[in-house]
Design an enzyme around this catalytic site. Structure first.
Site, PDB file in Angstrom:
ATOM      1  CG  ASP A  48      -2.141   0.932   0.931  1.00 25.09           C
ATOM      2  OD1 ASP A  48      -2.037   1.789   0.029  1.00 25.09           O
ATOM      3  OD2 ASP A  48      -3.176   0.814   1.618  1.00 25.09           O
TER       4      ASP A  48
HETATM    5  C1  NOJ Z   1      -3.874   4.086   0.029  1.00 23.22           C
HETATM    6  C2  NOJ Z   1      -5.041   3.162   0.079  1.00 23.22           C
HETATM    7  O1  NOJ Z   1      -5.046   2.459   1.300  1.00 23.22           O
HETATM    8  C3  NOJ Z   1      -5.083   2.171  -1.064  1.00 23.22           C
HETATM    9  O2  NOJ Z   1      -6.286   1.475  -1.012  1.00 23.22           O
HETATM   10  C4  NOJ Z   1      -4.904   2.883  -2.374  1.00 23.22           C
HETATM   11  O3  NOJ Z   1      -4.969   1.956  -3.429  1.00 23.22           O
HETATM   12  C5  NOJ Z   1      -3.585   3.605  -2.361  1.00 23.22           C
HETATM   13  N1  NOJ Z   1      -3.588   4.582  -1.292  1.00 23.22           N
HETATM   14  C6  NOJ Z   1      -3.290   4.304  -3.685  1.00 23.22           C
HETATM   15  O4  NOJ Z   1      -4.127   5.377  -3.855  1.00 23.22           O
END
Ligand code: NOJ
Length: 751
Positions: A275
């Site tokens: 993530d």
């Molecule tokens: C953080 C989020 O938790 C995740 O779900 C997302 O895909 C990423 N940011 C990228 O935007």
């Protein structure tokens, strides 16, 4: 390229020629925030935001980036791809990823709504449209579906998932993967799916986003992991890690999760991405000592690619290889997985996108039709006393529409969308006007000003995210005007809910109350005596106790997307019939959380409604609940066998009849309960469902099978999947309270 041998050989050649730095580059994914060029240095404190785009372009120019995210314009994608190819002496293109969560230009209902359709076909079609639009602009990969089970609606990300149930969650996860990916990696007009966040993210302590999750193996295997397994079985090419520590070990550095479960047990061969900044966070968690060690821990645990904003931990991997903390073979294995995805996508042959064609695809009217239909199919009729709905458009003189959310395009769409077109977004008010404006009078009053978050949202940087607080808004006069408008109408439609910036990532809540003065507004309208229909715009259950006791009709429309208003108008006037069902148990109040249907029978079950002395412990609306404009009867529940051996399968059949006067959809739901065994199993578990459309008077036979997949469970002491010799109850009906019952026995145990 889809010949596995050719792919392997191509990768072997590349790996033999690439430097360790180039390999680390392939494992690094950068956000690309073009707009940050305009942010003055120092304005965004934590990271060098203003030079972020420049930083990324420099990385591209030296072959030190394998992937970018957040670029959405085809011309910009082509420009950056050109930079990447020029900067990479092996001509390895970058792969573009993005959060295509519920549509790209055409915004579909939010994911929890799509799950409420209980219709995998609708879900698959919706994500196929999302994939087509995203791929047309040059995006290859989506960070979706989010398949985290969420049993705590304080957690804002409940909106991105399929609710509380692993069986429904698994079916919806698989349907999304099929929609995004089509026949598999490399299918034209599709994108790679990346189920997330592996794993347990939805169990954040207190529902506070990013907080730790502590889950027993029993809960993990039986509840939290099945949707991931289903997404992988459907062919998902990627998996994203989770932010939080799981049972003490951060998910992004958790070798048990990323290697033992994902690769060794499930045989996943795709690549794992962290993530955003989650590798860096290994340090924040107090797990790694510094950024370099965070990179080592991430890679060695099985996280192939790091998603980073600027300063990547994986930039330290070459040094870690040099000093032996990371084996080059491990680095190569990760690079291999990333290159394989690029080759299977044929990215080396077709790195660029056709900019003109993109516009044609984005404007395809067929996509809006899919969105409208999905919004109609996901709405859940929570209550409909005396059949107030559908409204009769011919006898209606004046319809009042009340509440600021009724007239807000941005809030009709919900969170997690960026490329929407507000001009074509149909609000509830606009949808109603378009439908009946020529024959009835439609009046509107907001009544109150939009409620505001106590703290800014992380998405405010995208502009237009937070509702404007209108100047010169006379609160007392506007509330009075709303009541007057309602009083003068034959029916009042009051739209209540949460503003879209109040739910989603980093949007947890400590209560489920209607934000702002919405309850007061609703009470003022109800006091006029005009019949009231409440529409709920939401992504989590809200405290609707007052409405459920005082308002005849409540329709949950979620955040219905681009065509939301059109869909809602069709539903209100009976041109579409609600058939969605709740994918979660609806608590009465925030203090009920977590409230799930699949609990075990505990001490004094006859008093389970009295666990709290100040409020019933039962839900406001049960799991699977949802009414129709018609009614259904169930009869003739039968099993083809009443005894089976462990490992065998039996068939359950039932007749469902539409007993009303109009066509409608019912979601036939099958629940089981294992009465005794090696563990105390839940009072009910969903193990089958089917959404059917029945004409007035029509009867349909619906069949389900129950076999090892439905009857086994992961045993906490034996630490493996088991089937118990036991008597099982079966219920079939229209929600979890179904009464039609049968039973069967499994004669011997297994596992
Ligand atoms: C953080 C989020 O938790 C995740 O779900 C997302 O895909 C990423 N940011 C990228 O935007």
């Amino acid at each position: 390229m889809n010949d596995p041998n050719a792919i392997r050989e191509h990768i072997d050649v590349l790996l033999s020629q690439m430097s360790v730095e180039e390999k680390a580059g392939q494992l690094t994914q950068f956000f690309y925030f073009g707009f940050m060029r305009d942010i003055p240095p120092g304005a965004a404190a934590e990271l060098p935001m203003s030079n972020q785009p420049q930083h990324v372009e420099e990385a591209l120019a030296r072959g030190a980036a394998g992937s970018l995210l957040f670029v959405r314009e085809p011309a910009e994608i082509n420009r950056l791809q050109r930079l990447a190819l020029e900067g990479n002496r092996h001509n390895i293109p970058v792969i573009f990823g993005f959060d295509v969560i519920h549509g790209f230009r055409t915004i579909l209902p939010v994911p929890i709504a799509m799950a409420a359709s209980w219709d995998p076909e609708t879900v698959e079609q919706g994500q196929a449209v999302a994939a087509r639009e995203a791929r047309a602009v040059g995006i290859h990969w989506t960070f979706a579906p989010m398949v985290d089970i969420s049993r705590d609606p304080r957690w804002g990300r409940i909106i991105e998932g399929a609710g509380e149930d692993p069986y429904l969650g698994a079916a919806i996860a698989a349907a999304q993967v099929r929609g995004f990916q089509g026949a598999g990696l490399g299918t034209p007009e599709r994108v790679i799916a990346g189920p997330k966040h592996f794993a347990g993210y939805g169990a954040a302590l207190g529902g506070r986003d990013y907080d730790e999750a502590n889950l027993s193996d029993y809960e993990l295997w039986n509840v939290y992991l099945p949707p991931f397994k289903a997404a992988l079985d459907a062919g998902a090419g990627n998996v994203m890690t989770a932010y939080m520590p799981l049972n003490g070990v951060p998910a992004t550095g958790n070798r048990w999760l990323l290697d033992e479960v994902l690769r060794q047990t499930w045989g996943f061969t795709g690549w794992v991405v962290s993530d955003a900044n989650a590798v860096r966070s290994l340090q924040t968690h107090g797990f790694a000592q510094d950024l370099a060690e965070a990179g080592v821990f991430g890679l060695n645990a099985g996280c192939d690619m790091e998603m980073a904003i600027a300063d990547a931990a994986y930039a330290h991997l070459p040094a870690a290889v040099a000093d032996g903390r990371v084996a080059e073979t491990a680095l190569d294995a990760s690079v291999r997985r990333v290159l394989e995805a690029k080759l299977r996508l044929r990215l080396f042959d077709e790195p660029f996108v056709d900019e003109e064609h993109a516009q044609t695809v984005l404007n395809d009217p067929a996509h809006r039709e899919v969105a409208r239909r999905a919004a109609e199919r996901s709405a859940v009729l929570l209550r409909n006393e005396n059949n107030l709905l559908p409204l009769d458009r011919d006898s209606l003189g004046t319809l009042a529409v009340i509440g600021p959310l009724a007239d807000s395009q941005r809030d009709t769409l919900g969170p997690w969308c960026f490329e929407f077109d507000l001009a074509e977004t149909v609000t509830v008010l606009a949808g109603i006007r378009a439908k009946i404006g020529d024959r009835a009078t439609v009046t509107y009053a907001p009544g109150i000003r939009p409620a505001q978050r106590a703290f800014p949202s992380m998405f405010d940087m995208f502009g237009g995210n937070a509702p404007e607080d209108p100047a010169d808004f006379d609160d007392a006069a506007e509330l009075q005007r709303a009541a007057d408008v309602a009083r003068a109408a034959d029916v009042a439609v009051v739209v209540v809910g949460e503003w879209q910036n109040m739910i989603g990532e980093a949007a947890s809540r400590s209560s489920l109350d209607l934000p702002g003065r919405q309850l007061e507004l609703l009470q003022a309208v109800v006091d006029t005596g005009t019949p009231v229909v409440v529409l709920v715009l939401n992504g989590r259950p809200l405290d609707l106790r007052w409405a459920a006791a005082n308002v005849p009709a409540i329709l949950d429309i979620w955040y219905p997307g681009t065509q939301g208003g059109t869909a809602v108008a069709n539903l209100l006037f009976g041109d579409a019939v609600p058939g969605g069902k709740l994918p979660f148990t609806w608590p009465r109040t925030g203090g009920h959380i977590p409230l799930i249907y699949a609990h075990t029978t505990s001490h004094e079950p006859e008093r389970q409604d009295r666990r709290y002395w100040d409020e019933h412990s039962t839900p406001l609306f049960p799991f699977g609940h949802g009414l129709s404009y018609t009614t259904f009867a169930y009869e003739g529940l039968r099993l083809d066998r009443d005894r089976i051996e462990a490992g065998e399968t039996l068939t359950v059949a039932v007749e469902v009849r539409n007993t009303g006067a109009r066509p409608g959809d019912e979601v036939v739901q099958l629940y089981i309960r294992q009465r005794h065994g090696r563990a105390a199993r839940p009072v009910r578990e969903l193990k089958g469902f089917r959404r059917v459309t029945l004409q007035a008077g029509e009867t349909r036979t619906v069949e389900f099978t129950l076999g090892p997949d439905e009857l086994h469970y992961w045993h906490p002491l034996e630490r493996t999947w088991v089937i118990d010799a036991a008597t099982f109850d079966v219920w079939i009906g229209g929600d979890v309270t179904a009464e039609l019952h049968a039973e069967f026995a499994v004669q011997n145990s297994a596992g």
